[in-house]
Structure formats: C-alpha cells, structure tokens
Design a protein around this motif. Structure first.
Motif, short mmCIF file in Angstrom:
data_model
loop_
_atom_site.label_atom_id
_atom_site.label_comp_id
_atom_site.label_asym_id
_atom_site.label_seq_id
_atom_site.Cartn_x
_atom_site.Cartn_y
_atom_site.Cartn_z
N GLN A 117 0.25 -7.89 -4.72
CA GLN A 117 -0.79 -6.90 -5.00
C GLN A 117 -0.30 -5.56 -4.45
OE1 GLN A 117 -3.46 -9.76 -2.71
NE2 GLN A 117 -4.95 -8.64 -3.93
N TYR A 134 -3.88 0.12 -9.48
CA TYR A 134 -4.23 -1.06 -8.69
C TYR A 134 -3.75 -2.26 -9.49
CZ TYR A 134 -7.14 2.66 -6.89
OH TYR A 134 -7.58 3.88 -6.39
N ALA A 172 -3.61 7.02 -9.96
CA ALA A 172 -3.80 5.86 -9.10
C ALA A 172 -3.65 4.58 -9.92
CB ALA A 172 -5.17 5.89 -8.43
N ASN A 206 -1.26 -1.38 -4.36
CA ASN A 206 -2.07 -0.21 -4.66
C ASN A 206 -1.21 1.04 -4.54
OD1 ASN A 206 -4.40 -1.80 -4.91
ND2 ASN A 206 -4.84 -1.64 -2.73
N SER A 207 -1.30 1.93 -5.52
CA SER A 207 -0.54 3.18 -5.52
C SER A 207 -1.50 4.31 -5.83
CB SER A 207 0.56 3.15 -6.60
OG SER A 207 1.27 1.93 -6.60
N SER A 208 -1.50 5.36 -5.00
CA SER A 208 -2.46 6.43 -5.24
C SER A 208 -1.98 7.74 -4.65
CB SER A 208 -3.82 6.08 -4.63
OG SER A 208 -4.74 7.13 -4.81
N GLU A 222 0.86 -1.18 0.00
CA GLU A 222 0.00 0.00 0.00
C GLU A 222 0.90 1.23 0.00
OE1 GLU A 222 -3.22 0.58 -0.17
OE2 GLU A 222 -3.97 -1.49 -0.11
#
Length: 383
Positions: free
Chosen positions: A259, A247, A245, A261-263, A169
């Motif tokens: 997995q 995913y 963003a 997530n980058s945002s 994350e």
C-alpha cells in the motif's frame, strides 16, 4: 594511467533535477574526484555538453561550472561523432522525440523517468534502442538511496522471513505559489505536459517494489486533485489538470500486499519525506531516504489495546537502527557511475528502457483503475 573520455550530451540541465542531481552532484562530482577508476589503470572521465532551449541559461551554467561546450541545436549535437551518450531530463512530453533522434544517431542513452507519456511510446523506444544496438538506461535513483540499500540488505539476508506487506508513505506540502513559491515546476500539474503524480511517482514505485520484493501483479488505485488552482513561476494563476495525490494497493508476486500513498498536498509527520514499512514473519523494518530501523521477532513487545491506560513507553524507541556498514554516496551519482562502466566496459546493467516501460505501464494502469473504480491485473511486458 589511461583516461577514457565519455562525452555526454545533457538535455534538460536547466531544470532543477537535471541541474542539481545529474550535472552538479553526479557528473561534475565524478570529474572532481578524478573520474571513475576501473582498477587496471583506466579512468573514465565524463565530459558534459549542455543542451537546451535557452541560450542565456545554458551560457550561465557553462560559465558557472567552467564548461566549454553548450548548444541549443540538438540535431547538431547528435550529429557530432564525438558525442557518446545522450542524456534526457526534459519535461516528459518532449522526451520521446529527442530520444528517437538520439537512437537514430547511434548514441547510447540514459534518460529520466517516465521514459514516455504512454506505454506504446515507452515500448517503441525500448525496441528501437534494442534494434539499434545502443546501450540504454533509465534513472532509478531510489534503489541507490542509503535507506533502501539497507532494506535490500535485510531482504537478501533473510531478515524478514516471509514478507507479508509493504506500506509506503511519500509526499509533502507543495505550496500553491500565491503566497509562497511552489517547490515544484508548474508543468508537473498540467496533464497536457506529462505532469501528474501518477506519471511522476508510479514508475518509482514499480522499480522499488519489483527489485526489492517482487513484480507487481495487480493494482487498485484512486487518484485525485486536492488543490485545483495553483500559481505558476510568473505568479499567474492556472487550473490544475493533473492528479496531485494517489492512494494505491498493489499485489506482488508471492502474495505480498503493498500500500503506497503519494501526495503533494500532505504535511509531513514522519522521520523522512519517504518511508517504507516492511513486515514479515521474522521481523519488520522502516526505511527512509537514509535511515533504516528494525524490530526482530525476538524483540517485539507485546502491545495490548486499552484506550483507558496510557501507552507504556514510545513505540518508536523500541526499534533498532541499522548501521551503515558502507559508504553511501549520492544515489544519482552511484547509478551514473554504473552506467558509464556499462558503456565503457560492458559491465552488467539491467535498469534499461524495458524496465522504464514497466513504470510507464503501471502509471497508466493506475490511472485506468482509478477512472474505472476497479482492480486491474498487470500483464508481463514483452519486447
């Protein structure tokens, strides 16, 4: 005591990253500590020569830090035989041409990522540097963060057993720029300038996954632009043309699933801005920029799903902090030191432009996966 001076043309140091991390916290910090001792009486002393487009900003930096040399003429600096290394922290769109000039001038290279705007350009730079016989490196700073160094220690020590999965994350809320100034430059949100979270972060995820857990074999990603309108440094509104963003699901060698997530449109509810959780048959770990917590198989509690009964205790309190057991300095500075030792003493080095090309490749495949709505294999690159 023998001093070996390495003169470094630093292009892009008026930007936030080039200024704070590479100039101040790396090369100037190395100078303040007396250089890099090699253990035999030899000391490497870096000597920055500032390069850029804005004479007033370069002059101000030079005066602020007591540096003698700066220039807006890159060609003249590269023609100077006393310059040993060319460093590039410009916007991505300007990088390829400048690095090609440095290769033609026979300079060793150390560049920020992504190394190019596309895979063909990244491979061209790697091949040109190899054929010219110059030493070359790409910034892969996350590997030198205390939290990830602890994570590597755990992996190399067999703590996890068989690694099953990695979950990452990353991100924070970047203000739009209208009522509060944005924390990132506006070019980051313009695809035509090489911006976007794919170009910025996927090269990071490639080398982190590759070095700690194994090569990436496939990617399935979804990119989006959550905030379509922002305000630039002068307060002028503009339309965002790049993704903010991502995913993604990556399959690694050996069947590990990652997995991430980058945002830049997410609010932080975790210990650090970046965290990775690694789960294995023998134990799990959660690592951030600095900290790392573990839970071994023998100490894993027995949770039972029952939404009608309050949880007994806080799950985060059931993990153990990994001790430092070492002195961890600035991640950028640590890699700079290794690169300068490589330049002077030819000590081992593998974070080169070929490694940088893998990051550019993964960013491109991620964008293609998102556009086509399917999983894509990641072919092995060859120069």
């Amino acid at each position: 005591m023998t001093h070996t001076t390495v003169r470094i043309a630093m292009n892009g140091v008026t930007g936030r990253m080039g200024h704070r991390q590479h100039l101040v916290r790396s090369l100037l910090a190395l100078r303040e500590q007396g250089g890099i001792g090699l253990g035999d009486g030899t000391v490497i002393m870096p000597e920055p020569v500032l390069v850029g487009r804005s004479a007033p900003r370069l002059r101000a930096l030079a005066e602020r830090y007591g540096l003698r040399e700066w220039s807006t003429d890159l060609d003249a600096v590269l023609a100077d035989d006393s310059i040993d290394v060319y460093f590039d922290a410009q916007i991505t769109a300007a990088r390829e041409e400048a690095v090609k000039k440095a290769i033609a001038a026979g300079k060793h290279l150390y560049v920020e990522k992504p190394t190019a705007t596309g895979l063909s350009g990244a491979l061209e730079l790697a091949r040109a540097a190899r054929d010219a016989g110059v030493k070359h490196g790409v910034v892969q700073d996350k590997l030198f963060l205390p939290g990830l160094r602890k994570l590597r220690r755990l992996a190399e020590g067999g703590f996890f057993g068989r690694i099953l999965s990695v979950r990452g994350e990353f991100g924070y809320w970047v203000f739009e720029g209208d009522w509060q100034p944005a924390q990132r430059p506006s070019w980051n949100y313009r695809a035509e300038d090489g911006g976007g979270i794919a170009a910025d972060m996927f090269p990071h995820w490639e080398y982190v996954l590759h070095e700690l857990f194994g090569p990436v074999r496939s990617v399935q990603a979804h990119f989006t632009t959550h905030i379509p309108r922002r305000w630039d440094e002068s307060g002028t509104p503009y339309e965002v043309t790049a993704d903010d963003a991502a995913y993604a699901v990556f399959e690694l060698a050996g069947g590990i699933v990652a997995q991430i997530n980058s945002s830049w449109a997410v609010r932080v509810h975790r210990e650090e801005l970046l965290e990775f959780q690694v789960d294995g048959t023998e134990g799990s770990a959660v690592a951030g920029l600095r900290g790392c917590r573990v839970q071994h198989r023998s100490a894993t509690p027995r949770p039972v799903w029952d939404p009608d009964i309050p949880a007994d205790g806080r799950f985060r309190e059931q993990w153990q902090e990994v001790p430092d057991n070492d002195e961890f300095g600035n991640a950028f500075k640590a890699q700079w030191e290794l690169f300068l030792r490589h330049v002077v003493r030819d000590e081992p080095w593998h974070w080169d432009l070929a490694a940088g090309a893998r990051g550019v490749q993964l960013a491109g495949l991620g964008l293609k996966s998102s556009a086509e709505g399917r999983r894509l294999d990641v072919p092995e690159l060859t120069l």
